[in-house]
Structure formats: structure tokens, C-alpha cells
Design a protein around this motif. Structure first.
Motif, PDB file in Angstrom:
ATOM      1  N   LEU A  27       2.759  10.942  14.510  1.00 38.58           N
ATOM      2  CA  LEU A  27       1.372  10.732  14.156  1.00 38.58           C
ATOM      3  C   LEU A  27       0.566  11.888  14.004  1.00 38.58           C
ATOM      4  O   LEU A  27       0.002  12.133  12.969  1.00 38.58           O
ATOM      5  N   VAL A  28       0.868  13.001  14.654  1.00 38.32           N
ATOM      6  CA  VAL A  28      -0.106  14.274  14.649  1.00 38.32           C
ATOM      7  C   VAL A  28       0.252  15.004  13.648  1.00 38.32           C
ATOM      8  O   VAL A  28      -0.627  15.559  13.010  1.00 38.32           O
TER       9      VAL A  28
ATOM     10  N   ALA B 281      -6.529   3.329  -0.853  1.00 40.27           N
ATOM     11  CA  ALA B 281      -7.256   4.672  -1.276  1.00 40.27           C
ATOM     12  C   ALA B 281      -7.082   5.495   0.103  1.00 40.27           C
ATOM     13  O   ALA B 281      -6.628   6.618  -0.487  1.00 40.27           O
ATOM     14  N   PHE B 282      -7.048   5.151   1.228  1.00 39.99           N
ATOM     15  CA  PHE B 282      -6.824   5.811   2.421  1.00 39.99           C
ATOM     16  C   PHE B 282      -5.102   6.339   2.468  1.00 39.99           C
ATOM     17  O   PHE B 282      -5.056   7.534   2.778  1.00 39.99           O
ATOM     18  N   ALA B 283      -4.410   5.569   2.000  1.00 41.30           N
ATOM     19  CA  ALA B 283      -3.074   5.660   1.777  1.00 41.30           C
ATOM     20  C   ALA B 283      -2.812   6.829   0.907  1.00 41.30           C
ATOM     21  O   ALA B 283      -2.032   7.622   1.232  1.00 41.30           O
ATOM     22  N   ILE B 284      -3.496   6.526  -0.408  1.00 45.90           N
ATOM     23  CA  ILE B 284      -3.220   7.712  -1.293  1.00 45.90           C
ATOM     24  C   ILE B 284      -3.811   9.061  -0.976  1.00 45.90           C
ATOM     25  O   ILE B 284      -3.123  10.192  -1.359  1.00 45.90           O
ATOM     26  N   TRP B 285      -5.025   9.058  -0.227  1.00 42.76           N
ATOM     27  CA  TRP B 285      -5.482  10.334   0.053  1.00 42.76           C
ATOM     28  C   TRP B 285      -4.742  11.083   1.212  1.00 42.76           C
ATOM     29  O   TRP B 285      -4.620  12.295   1.156  1.00 42.76           O
TER      30      TRP B 285
ATOM     31  N   ALA C 163       0.872  -1.284   0.176  1.00 48.70           N
ATOM     32  CA  ALA C 163      -0.162  -0.072  -0.008  1.00 48.70           C
ATOM     33  C   ALA C 163       0.829   1.280  -0.111  1.00 48.70           C
ATOM     34  O   ALA C 163       0.689   2.112  -0.924  1.00 48.70           O
ATOM     35  N   ILE C 164       2.068   1.217   0.761  1.00 50.24           N
ATOM     36  CA  ILE C 164       2.754   2.437   0.739  1.00 50.24           C
ATOM     37  C   ILE C 164       3.549   2.734  -0.553  1.00 50.24           C
ATOM     38  O   ILE C 164       3.756   3.639  -0.958  1.00 50.24           O
TER      39      ILE C 164
ATOM     40  N   ALA D 123       0.275   6.873   7.485  1.00 49.21           N
ATOM     41  CA  ALA D 123      -0.525   6.077   6.589  1.00 49.21           C
ATOM     42  C   ALA D 123       0.077   4.746   6.985  1.00 49.21           C
ATOM     43  O   ALA D 123      -0.862   3.579   6.790  1.00 49.21           O
ATOM     44  N   LEU D 124       1.256   4.372   7.119  1.00 46.01           N
ATOM     45  CA  LEU D 124       1.701   3.271   7.638  1.00 46.01           C
ATOM     46  C   LEU D 124       1.084   2.449   8.717  1.00 46.01           C
ATOM     47  O   LEU D 124       0.637   1.259   8.805  1.00 46.01           O
ATOM     48  N   ILE D 125       0.896   3.259   9.780  1.00 43.54           N
ATOM     49  CA  ILE D 125       0.311   2.628  11.022  1.00 43.54           C
ATOM     50  C   ILE D 125      -1.141   2.468  10.809  1.00 43.54           C
ATOM     51  O   ILE D 125      -1.759   1.373  11.370  1.00 43.54           O
TER      52      ILE D 125
END
Length: 282
Positions: free
Chosen positions: A271-272, A157-161, A90-91, A204-206
Motif C-alpha cells: 500500500l505505501v 477516474a481514481f484508478a486511472i490517476w 475498473a482495474i 488502486a484495487l483496495i
């Protein structure tokens, strides 16, 4: 007088905020506390009508027995393979796609981005029949490779966004400066943008890893061989036809949270920043 009143209000509001945070933390952690205390009870004590929250006799042996009663180590390895493999795919696929959406202009860009966002609306359970047919056609119905591809696809999709927002938040002037120094687009992406985009990539990874680690429905449908089951499906071995071994089920569930907690603690500082950059409007 006004300053004194304002100071008092400020203290009261801060105390109320702290109390609210403590309440939220207690409500959030209470289920895990119940899991822990139940995991240390005997079967007779769990099913007793005069049960107590804390065990009368702490059976620490339960945490050891689960490793001999079920192949938990094999389940752990399977989950790590599925979560790690799907996160990697995904990444790796998400970075160039997000970069293209953030920097390049091409026909159908908005349509493609809309499709990416809309695809988030479909949960795997809705497409379960279609997923099974496709995996059956490619001979991946009882394969960890199949689970890796499925989890990567549904988290792509979430990783791309998220990564697109990260790249948009980075000034294009950094790439232009790298181009002046002789870097091409790929070289500038690898040497300049990726280090700067590290918080977004880590975020995105986590998220992808946690989603893949916790996935249950598709794995339950596709995997039939016991030694190939991920942890989420494997621990249901303690859920029998006549009785649920709650002490073993909760003990193994607690162990299942350990890798996610370790991963979160290691990269929490990024993360933040990653979530903030991922929310940039483009």
C-alpha cells in the motif's frame, strides 16, 4: 552537556509522539469498541436509562441470531459480486488508459487528464436522478450488474490517476530493453511493467474495492428486491419503523468490516509503495 540535552529532548519528543499515536488509535477504535459491546447487549439493556458501556449480561447469541433473522449470507454474496466485479472492471480498463496517459503523446491528452480529475468532484448522490434514468433505460434498475457498472464508473477516474503516476515512476528504459529483446508494447506492458507496477495496482484495487463495498446511496435507489440488496442496504432491515434493533444492527455491521480488514491485511505491504508512486508528478 549539549549532547545530553539533545538526547533528553529526543526522548521527550518520541514519548510525546507515541502518546499522540496511542490517542489517535484509541479515538479511532473507540466507535468499534462501542459497536462490539452494544452488539452483545439485550434490547432492554440498550434502551435502559441506567445503561453501562459494558454489557451486564453478554449475549453472544446476538451474533448468531442475525444470520437467521435476515439473509445476511445473501447480502454478503451480493456485496462481494458488486465490489469484486466493479474492481475488476475498473482495474482492467484503468491500466491501458493510465499507460496511454503516462507513455503516449496525443492531442487532447491534458484535456482528457483534466476531465478525469474533475470527474472526481461529482459524488454519485449528485447525479442520482440521471443515474436512475440511464439505468431504467437499459433495464438495470434492479440488477447487480447495474451496480457493478455504476461503481466501476465512479471509481475509474481514481484508478486511472493512481496508475498513471505508477507508470510514470517506472523508467522507460525497461520498455526499451524489452523492445530490443523483441517485445511489442502490449507484451512489454504485460511482462515488464505490470509486475513492477504491482504496488500501485494493488493500491488502486483496495481503494476501488472498499469504495464499492461501502457504497450505499445508489444501491438503495436502484435495488428494490430484498435478495438482491448488498450488505450496506440489507442490514437496514434491523432499522424498524418503531424501534431500531441496535444489537443486531451493530453485530451485522461488525461482520461487514471483516472482508475489508482481511483484504487490507493481505496487501498492506504494497500500500505505501503504491501511494508514493501514485503521487509522482507527470
Amino acid at each position: 552537556m549539549n549532547n545530553h540535552t539533545r538526547g533528553t529532548k529526543h526522548v521527550i519528543l518520541r514519548v510525546l509522539l507515541y502518546l499522540f499515536v496511542i490517542l489517535v488509535v484509541l479515538v479511532t477504535l473507540y466507535p468499534y469498541f462501542v459497536m462490539f459491546t452494544t452488539a452483545a447487549k439485550s434490547r432492554a439493556e440498550i434502551y435502559s436509562t441506567d445503561g453501562t458501556l459494558l454489557p451486564i449480561h453478554w449475549l453472544w447469541q446476538n451474533f448468531k441470531d442475525i444470520w437467521t433473522l435476515a439473509p445476511l449470507s445473501r447480502y454478503f454474496i451480493n456485496s462481494l459480486i458488486v465490489a469484486g466485479g466493479s474492481t475488476l472492471i475498473a482495474i482492467i480498463c484503468g491500466i491501458p488508459a493510465a499507460y496511454a496517459l503516462a507513455r503516449m503523446k496525443f492531442k487532447g491528452k491534458k484535456i482528457f487528464l483534466g476531465i478525469v480529475i474533475i470527474s472526481q468532484m461529482f459524488a454519485p448522490v449528485v447525479l442520482l436522478v440521471g443515474i436512475y434514468k440511464i439505468m431504467s433505460t437499459f433495464g438495470m434498475t434492479d440488477s447487480l450488474v447495474g451496480l457493478v457498472f455504476i461503481n466501476a464508473a465512479f471509481n475509474q477516474a481514481f484508478a486511472i490517476w493512481l496508475l498513471r503516476g505508477t507508470f510514470i515512476s517506472i523508467s522507460p528504459e525497461m520498455e526499451q530493453a524489452a523492445t530490443v529483446d523483441g517485445c511489442g508494447k502490449v507484451s512489454a506492458l504485460i511482462r515488464i511493467l505490470l509486475p513492477v507496477a504491482a504496488p500501485g495496482i494493488v493500491t488502486a484495487l483496495i481503494f476501488v474495492f472498499i469504495n464499492a463495498w461501502n457504497e450505499y446511496t445508489v444501491a438503495l435507489t436502484l435495488i428494490s428486491t430484498d435478495v438482491l440488496k448488498p450488505l450496506t442496504v440489507g442490514i437496514t432491515i434491523f432499522n424498524g419503523y418503531n424501534m431500531v434493533e441496535w444489537q443486531y444492527l451493530f453485530a451485522s455491521s461488525l461482520f461487514a468490516t471483516v472482508p475489508v480488514i482481511i483484504l487490507f491485511v493481505l496487501i498492506e505491504k504494497h500500500l505505501v509503495g503504491g501511494l508514493t508512486s501514485g503521487g509522482v508528478k507527470g
